[in-house]
Design a protein around this motif. Structure first.
Motif, short mmCIF file in Angstrom:
data_model
loop_
_atom_site.label_atom_id
_atom_site.label_comp_id
_atom_site.label_asym_id
_atom_site.label_seq_id
_atom_site.Cartn_x
_atom_site.Cartn_y
_atom_site.Cartn_z
N ASN A 249 117.05 33.25 65.32
CA ASN A 249 116.16 34.33 64.88
C ASN A 249 115.09 33.75 63.96
N TYR B 246 129.71 41.02 55.18
CA TYR B 246 129.50 40.09 56.29
C TYR B 246 129.59 38.63 55.87
N GLN C 77 131.78 35.18 55.68
CA GLN C 77 132.64 34.61 56.72
C GLN C 77 133.56 33.56 56.12
N GLU D 298 122.00 39.90 62.40
CA GLU D 298 121.83 38.70 61.58
C GLU D 298 120.35 38.39 61.36
N GLU E 202 127.50 34.47 70.45
CA GLU E 202 126.35 33.67 70.83
C GLU E 202 126.39 33.26 72.30
N PHE F 104 118.95 32.41 60.49
CA PHE F 104 119.96 31.43 60.10
C PHE F 104 119.43 30.04 60.45
N LEU G 180 124.26 40.80 69.25
CA LEU G 180 123.19 39.93 68.79
C LEU G 180 122.07 39.92 69.78
N TYR H 108 125.04 38.30 54.25
CA TYR H 108 123.58 38.42 54.24
C TYR H 108 123.09 39.81 53.84
N ARG I 11 130.77 31.22 54.92
CA ARG I 11 129.36 31.60 54.73
C ARG I 11 129.28 32.83 53.84
#
Length: 768
Positions: free
Chosen positions: A730, A232, A234, A756, A84, A759, A11, A219, A216
């Protein structure tokens, strides 16, 4: 097979200030009632306690580079997952292609091999136990006490896998009294979050139950009508039960059981070669990943994606048996089982359809004595580590499609501009094969560490770990001849059938891994330090198969141990409201191990010869006002394979895979009361990472240019019991790549994984 090479560009968000608060090993996590202002106060506190050297010390007094984030600080920054974490630790990138395939990069050196035969470079510790085996290492970070990132080789402290560093996750421990917290959240892509804990007990016995559920939508739009699980997407659950027993003040026993489950959607390997019915190949557009029509029977599941379960148990006992003396024993068991289905060609074509079934267990026992007086600190002990794992890779294809799509001359006819696949207009000629590798490792080691306080301001440390490891590797394969070309031994070039045999080979190794540290206290709040340490990545007992006129035989191609000497010096401390650190390091590698995807889709490890790494890391934090904290960091790395490498000229002069030359971040935290028991808080951050290469040798077409990302978390706290917060990651919706090349690249059709997008969402928490 490292199926898609677990790129660890994480990321790319590399971090803001990481020297936030840590507690001692037995300290308790901060509850929601602790204000964000208090959490920010700790960033300036050079007296925070850490246990990276297995004894309580102020962070500023530890002569190695450590970044620590408490659970409160992680919440303040909006960190909710391992990838993250690298937003806030300079020199660290954690890339999560999937929970089954995380890649960890410390100072430009990557550890992401999925092969059961190969050891890791970075030790990932969970409650004092090594969980570094790639397919079993992912660990949700809900209800944590702290996460410590220790850089540079740390074999004496964290075992042989910490060739370039270690990450230690410490979960929150039970404490006396009754308390709890619940959090619910919702975000775009229909993202749901539910987490919390309940704690109850007294001074003798206390228990704590914690959990987290995330769900989730994916995307990436998948045009394949056969797939109901989105790319992707989740679906993750984590549960933990902890018991603390303290019959007397000198004795503490912790028992912790953890369960992690993932049922996530497929990784979006998007072809950069083949079109879809939506138009020409577009790595940031929709995909058509249909998988195999016989996926359920051959690969194990009809849907692309990951099904993974991990069970972990830990018993830790700490006993202060005499003045200045402590004995600690840490015992852990971890078992993992995962099945991941992936479409490696990134297109609608029934071409390169794979699965990976990885399973195994790890057992760890350590006993450690520690001593401390006014002149000496010391620890010594022993460790036994055992692991047994397998990686089985089934393959499925249509032979006519394979021959059309794998040959450059006929490749334009593989997928037509309208998205159809001509080779699949008639009857399918189904093909399937499977290969597997086995890895067993028993490691016995003893270690010791002694610090001499030469004077109140000067101390010297010497440590060493000696080890013996016994490694066994196995290999088997079932590879039929293709029906459309019976003269070929296999559909995928280079695959060899072992004729029902499982080849085995074993070897034993030993090593001595020292470290030397010096620390000088310029003032009570400013220290300078220097360290020299040796790291080692285990030799690879690499085993495959090769064909001979008399039948298949074992193909044993051992790879020598990778050795690194790390030289480092730095200064850390504070002057008034400004705190921080700066350090420089030089690393010299011999027999640097690289993994290269072969034309048959497998991964071969080999030595690239010598390599070097030079870097600078700096962090700064300014408490401009009680309600305002400004932070930032920057890291510079100049490293790669030596230009005069005689082992492999193809790698000579190449930068390390996933290594940015520059990464930096900055941000600030506002935390101020606005009346009526209400506090307003906000933490916006900016991160930058320069170009990274996804492959060795470096290929500019398989790389990601520099990227700048913006993130923020803000909200209100009411009476220190309720909290409402919004977040965005982002914010500019920057398009960039998480990975490129992958298994498809070995067949001339590289695939690309988009990182990603934007979000955003909100979370509501309540404490009781």
């Amino acid at each position: 097979m490292t199926r898609y090479r677990s790129l660890s560009a994480a990321l790319l968000l590399s971090g803001s200030f990481a020297a936030s608060a840590a507690h001692a090993q037995s300290a308790e996590p901060q509850a929601l009632a602790q204000t964000d202002d208090q959490a920010s106060d700790q960033i300036n506190d050079t007296d925070i306690l850490v246990t990276a050297q297995k004894i309580e010390q102020r962070n500023v007094d530890v002569p190695i580079t450590i970044s620590v984030n408490t659970g409160a600080r992680l919440r303040e920054l909006g960190v909710s997952d391992l990838d993250e974490l690298s937003n806030f630790v300079p020199g660290l990138n954690i890339q999560e292609q999937s929970a089954n395939n995380p890649g960890i990069v410390i100072r430009g050196i990557t550890s992401d091999s999925g092969s059961a035969q190969q050891g890791p470079r970075v030790t990932l510790y969970y409650n004092g136990v090594d969980i570094s085996r790639s397919r079993g290492s992912y660990q949700a970070i809900y209800d944590v006490d702290r996460i410590e990132v220790i850089k540079g080789p740390q074999a004496t402290l964290f075992g042989t896998a910490s060739a370039v560093g270690a990450i230690s996750i410490v979960s929150a421990r039970p404490k006396p009294g009754f308390s709890g917290q619940i959090t619910g959240g919702y975000g775009n892509f229909d993202a749901y979050l539910a987490s919390g804990y309940v704690n109850a007990g007294n001074d003798t016995v206390a228990v704590r139950l914690a959990g987290e559920y995330k769900n989730r939508d994916g995307y990436i739009n998948n045009l394949a009508t056969s797939q109901t699980r989105e790319l992707y997407s989740q679906d993750q659950l984590g549960l933990r039960a902890s018991l603390r027993y303290t019959p007397v003040d000198a004795l503490t026993v912790d028992v912790i059981a953890t369960y992690d489950r993932q049922r996530n959607g497929g990784t979006p390997f998007i072809s950069g070669t083949f079109p879809t019915e939506a138009g020409p190949a577009n790595v940031f557009g929709p995909a058509n990943l249909s998988g195999s029509p016989v996926s359920a029977a051959v690969l194990g599941d009809a849907q692309l994606g990951l099904s993974r379960d991990v069970w972990d148990a830990n018993i830790t006992l700490s006993y202060d048996f005499a003045p200045g003396w402590n004995f600690t024993t840490v015992n852990g068991f971890r078992q993992f089982n995962s099945l991941e289905i992936f479409d490696a060609d990134g297109s609608r074509a029934f071409f390169l359809e794979f699965a990976e079934n990885a399973f195994g267990y790890q057992v760890n026992h350590e006993g450690r004595f520690a001593y401390k007086d006014d002149n000496f600190r010391a620890s010594f002990g022993w460790n036994f580590f055992q692991e047994d794992s397998q990686q089985i890779v089934p393959f499925s294809s249509n032979e006519a499609t394979f021959f059309t799509c794998a040959v450059a001359a006929t490749r334009p006819g593989c997928v037509l501009p309208n998205g159809t696949v001509p080779a699949e207009s008639g009857p399918l000629t189904l093909y399937q094969s499977v290969f597997g590798n086995i890895g067993k490792n028993d490691t016995y080691s003893v270690f010791g560490d002694v610090t001499w306080l030469v004077s109140p301001r000067f101390e010297l440390t010497v440590g060493v770990r000696g080890l013996i490891e016994q490694r066994e590797s196995g290999f088997f394969a079932t590879v039929p001849r293709p029906r459309l070309n019976p003269l070929a031994a296999s559909l995928i070039p280079g695959q060899v059938d072992t004729a029902g045999q499982t080849f085995l080979v074993q070897d034993s190794f030993s090593a001595v891994l020292p470290r030397f540290n010096a620390l000088y206290r310029v003032t009570d709040d400013i220290n300078v330090f220097a360290t020299v340490s040796k790291g080692r990545r285990s030799p690879v007992v690499q085993l495959g198969a090769r064909a001979t006129p008399t039948g298949p035989v074992a193909n044993f191609t051992p790879v020598a141990e990778e050795v690194v000497w790390n030289y480092e010096a730095g200064i850390k401390g504070k002057i008034g409201p400004v705190s921080g650190s700066i350090g420089v390091y030089y690393q010299n590698y011999s027999d640097f191990q690289v993994s290269v995807i072969q034309p048959n889709g497998t991964t071969l490890t080999q030595s690239a010869g010598n390599a070097n790494n030079v870097g600078v890391e700096a962090e700064a934090n300014w408490r401009a006002a009680r309600w305002l904290n400004i932070f930032g960091n920057i890291g510079y790395i100049n490293g790669g394979i030596s230009r005069d490498s005689a082992f492999s000229p193809a790698f000579a002069g190449a930068r390390f895979r996933l290594q940015p030359e520059v990464q930096a971040s900055a941000g600030f935290t506002i935390d101020t009361p606005i009346g009526g028991g209400v506090r307003l808080f906000a933490t916006p951050t900016m991160t930058y990472r320069s170009q990274i290469f996804f492959e060795l040798p470096n290929n500019p077409l398989i790389s990601q240019p520099g990227v700048t990302l913006y993130n923020a978390r803000a909200g209100v706290n009411i009476n220190e019991r309720f909290e409402i917060a919004g977040f965005i990651r982002n914010a500019s919706n920057e398009r960039y790549l998480l990975d490129a090349g992958n298994t498809g690249g070995a067949f001339g059709v590289p695939t690309f994984i988009p990182a990603e997008p934007r979000f955003y969402g909100f979370q509501v928490s309540a404490k009781f």
